[in-house]
Design an enzyme around this catalytic site. Structure first.
Site, PDB file in Angstrom:
ATOM      1  N   LYS A 220      16.854  74.625  50.929  1.00 24.12           N
ATOM      2  CA  LYS A 220      15.428  74.914  50.960  1.00 24.12           C
ATOM      3  C   LYS A 220      14.865  74.740  52.382  1.00 24.12           C
ATOM      4  CE  LYS A 220      14.533  73.397  46.182  1.00 24.12           C
ATOM      5  NZ  LYS A 220      13.556  72.646  45.349  1.00 24.12           N
TER       6      LYS A 220
ATOM      7  N   TYR B 104      11.416  80.480  39.471  1.00 25.61           N
ATOM      8  CA  TYR B 104      10.746  79.279  38.956  1.00 25.61           C
ATOM      9  C   TYR B 104       9.788  79.643  37.826  1.00 25.61           C
ATOM     10  CZ  TYR B 104      12.533  76.314  42.800  1.00 25.61           C
ATOM     11  OH  TYR B 104      13.329  75.587  43.662  1.00 25.61           O
TER      12      TYR B 104
ATOM     13  N   PHE C 202       1.163  72.459  40.683  1.00 26.33           N
ATOM     14  CA  PHE C 202       1.801  72.411  41.999  1.00 26.33           C
ATOM     15  C   PHE C 202       2.485  73.727  42.378  1.00 26.33           C
ATOM     16  CE2 PHE C 202       4.885  70.674  38.932  1.00 26.33           C
ATOM     17  CZ  PHE C 202       5.993  71.480  39.169  1.00 26.33           C
TER      18      PHE C 202
ATOM     19  N   ARG D 271      25.253  69.687  40.370  1.00 27.48           N
ATOM     20  CA  ARG D 271      24.014  69.023  39.931  1.00 27.48           C
ATOM     21  C   ARG D 271      24.119  67.505  40.112  1.00 27.48           C
ATOM     22  NH1 ARG D 271      18.955  71.461  38.709  1.00 27.48           N
ATOM     23  NH2 ARG D 271      18.595  69.960  37.048  1.00 27.48           N
TER      24      ARG D 271
ATOM     25  N   THR E 161      15.367  65.294  40.535  1.00 30.04           N
ATOM     26  CA  THR E 161      14.430  66.202  41.209  1.00 30.04           C
ATOM     27  C   THR E 161      13.623  65.485  42.296  1.00 30.04           C
ATOM     28  OG1 THR E 161      14.254  67.515  39.193  1.00 30.04           O
ATOM     29  CG2 THR E 161      12.498  67.794  40.829  1.00 30.04           C
TER      30      THR E 161
ATOM     31  N   ARG F 119      19.796  64.442  47.414  1.00 25.44           N
ATOM     32  CA  ARG F 119      18.366  64.127  47.426  1.00 25.44           C
ATOM     33  C   ARG F 119      18.132  62.630  47.652  1.00 25.44           C
ATOM     34  NH1 ARG F 119      16.951  68.016  42.248  1.00 25.44           N
ATOM     35  NH2 ARG F 119      16.499  69.941  43.394  1.00 25.44           N
TER      36      ARG F 119
ATOM     37  N   ASN G 224      12.677  68.722  48.414  1.00 28.13           N
ATOM     38  CA  ASN G 224      13.872  68.013  47.958  1.00 28.13           C
ATOM     39  C   ASN G 224      15.186  68.693  48.350  1.00 28.13           C
ATOM     40  OD1 ASN G 224      13.638  70.093  46.189  1.00 28.13           O
ATOM     41  ND2 ASN G 224      13.576  68.860  44.328  1.00 28.13           N
TER      42      ASN G 224
ATOM     43  N   HIS H 246      18.256  73.424  45.983  1.00 27.91           N
ATOM     44  CA  HIS H 246      18.223  73.876  44.587  1.00 27.91           C
ATOM     45  C   HIS H 246      19.655  74.058  44.116  1.00 27.91           C
ATOM     46  CE1 HIS H 246      17.583  76.332  40.995  1.00 27.91           C
ATOM     47  NE2 HIS H 246      18.581  77.077  41.446  1.00 27.91           N
TER      48      HIS H 246
ATOM     49  N   GLU I  76      21.233  83.521  38.304  1.00 25.39           N
ATOM     50  CA  GLU I  76      20.701  83.249  39.644  1.00 25.39           C
ATOM     51  C   GLU I  76      21.563  83.897  40.731  1.00 25.39           C
ATOM     52  OE1 GLU I  76      20.193  78.970  39.724  1.00 25.39           O
ATOM     53  OE2 GLU I  76      18.385  79.099  38.491  1.00 25.39           O
TER      54      GLU I  76
HETATM   55  P1  IDP Z   1      15.257  70.873  39.832  1.00 25.89           P
HETATM   56  O1  IDP Z   1      15.114  71.510  41.196  1.00 25.89           O
HETATM   57  O2  IDP Z   1      15.744  69.449  39.927  1.00 25.89           O
HETATM   58  O3  IDP Z   1      16.065  71.707  38.867  1.00 25.89           O
HETATM   59  P2  IDP Z   1      12.824  71.762  38.458  1.00 25.89           P
HETATM   60  O4  IDP Z   1      12.096  70.993  37.411  1.00 25.89           O
HETATM   61  O5  IDP Z   1      13.557  72.995  38.032  1.00 25.89           O
HETATM   62  O6  IDP Z   1      13.781  70.725  39.222  1.00 25.89           O
HETATM   63  O7  IDP Z   1      11.750  72.148  39.574  1.00 25.89           O
HETATM   64  C1  IDP Z   1      12.044  73.094  40.565  1.00 25.89           C
HETATM   65  C2  IDP Z   1      11.457  72.624  41.882  1.00 25.89           C
HETATM   66  O8  IDP Z   1      10.027  72.541  41.787  1.00 25.89           O
HETATM   67  C3  IDP Z   1      11.880  71.211  42.282  1.00 25.89           C
HETATM   68  O9  IDP Z   1      13.145  71.172  42.891  1.00 25.89           O
HETATM   69  C4  IDP Z   1      10.762  70.814  43.237  1.00 25.89           C
HETATM   70  O10 IDP Z   1      10.939  71.398  44.524  1.00 25.89           O
HETATM   71  C5  IDP Z   1       9.556  71.444  42.557  1.00 25.89           C
HETATM   72  N1  IDP Z   1       8.887  70.499  41.659  1.00 25.89           N
HETATM   73  C6  IDP Z   1       9.246  70.131  40.399  1.00 25.89           C
HETATM   74  N2  IDP Z   1       8.408  69.254  39.860  1.00 25.89           N
HETATM   75  C7  IDP Z   1       7.465  69.037  40.825  1.00 25.89           C
HETATM   76  C8  IDP Z   1       6.277  68.202  40.883  1.00 25.89           C
HETATM   77  O11 IDP Z   1       5.930  67.477  39.944  1.00 25.89           O
HETATM   78  N3  IDP Z   1       5.562  68.269  42.054  1.00 25.89           N
HETATM   79  C9  IDP Z   1       5.904  69.054  43.102  1.00 25.89           C
HETATM   80  N4  IDP Z   1       7.002  69.855  43.083  1.00 25.89           N
HETATM   81  C10 IDP Z   1       7.771  69.835  41.966  1.00 25.89           C
HETATM   82 MG    MG Z   2      15.576  73.518  38.000  1.00 27.05          MG
END
Ligand code: IDP
Ligand code: MG
Length: 153
Positions: free
Chosen positions: A9, A49, A57, A85, A91, A102, A112, A115, A126
């Site tokens: 990212k 997403y 957000f 993973r 996350t 992370r 973070n 992905h 994907e």
């Molecule tokens: P993941 O990346 O661990 O699979 P997801 O829930 O799929 O997590 O969320 C995708 C991305 O959206 C996260 O990696 C992060 O960059 C962002 N994200 C998720 N939840 C939040 C939040 O509560 N605040 C801000 N950004 C978030």
């Molecule tokens: Mg995800």
């Protein structure tokens, strides 16, 4: 062997962590089947997403994910989706375990670093979303015999 999809990212690009993250995957024994730099836009992020488009957000996430080009990768290995993973971690970087990408490299829930696909089914979707077939390579993995036992490949 299973394939999984990774995005380095903008947080990884801006902080010059590209080499550190890719080195972790290579030292683990994962093989790179595809890699390129690309600029994301809101349209592809609304699909990628889709589960987050209604979250408050989401505009901030789009702004972040389009703030620089990203590096996308296809990694290959046995159980690659689950292995990657677990290497990526939770996350929110502040909650992610030490030893994960992370957990070791970040302090943010949004910024973070990486992905990674969350299931084999989503990995296929994907990979096809971000790569054309000729950009994903099948070539001899010369270290494979040292990484796996014969009955594992
Ligand atoms: P993941 O990346 O661990 O699979 P997801 O829930 O799929 O997590 O969320 C995708 C991305 O959206 C996260 O990696 C992060 O960059 C962002 N994200 C998720 N939840 C939040 C939040 O509560 N605040 C801000 N950004 C978030
Ligand atoms: Mg995800």
């Amino acid at each position: 062997m299973e394939q999984t999809f990774i995005i380095l990212k903008p947080s990884a690009i801006k902080r010059s962590l590209v080499g550190d993250v890719i080195t972790r995957f290579q030292r683990k024994g994962l093989f790179i089947s595809g890699i390129k730099m690309m600029q994301l836009d809101e349209a592809i992020l609304r699909v990628h997403y889709a589960h987050l488009v209604d979250r408050p957000f989401f505009p901030s996430l789009v702004k972040s994910m389009t703030s620089t080009p990203v590096i996308v990768m296809v990694l290959k290995g046995n159980d690659a989706v689950a292995v990657v993973r677990s290497m990526v971690g939770a996350t929110n970087c502040r909650a992610a375990a030490p030893g994960t990408i992370r957990g070791d490299f970040g302090m943010s829930g949004q910024e973070n670093i990486v992905h990674a696909s969350d299931s084999p089914e989503n990995a296929i979707i994907e990979i096809n979303r971000f790569f054309s077939p000729e950009e994903v390579f099948d070539y001899p993995m010369l270290t494979q015999a040292a990484i796996y036992a014969p009955d594992e490949v």
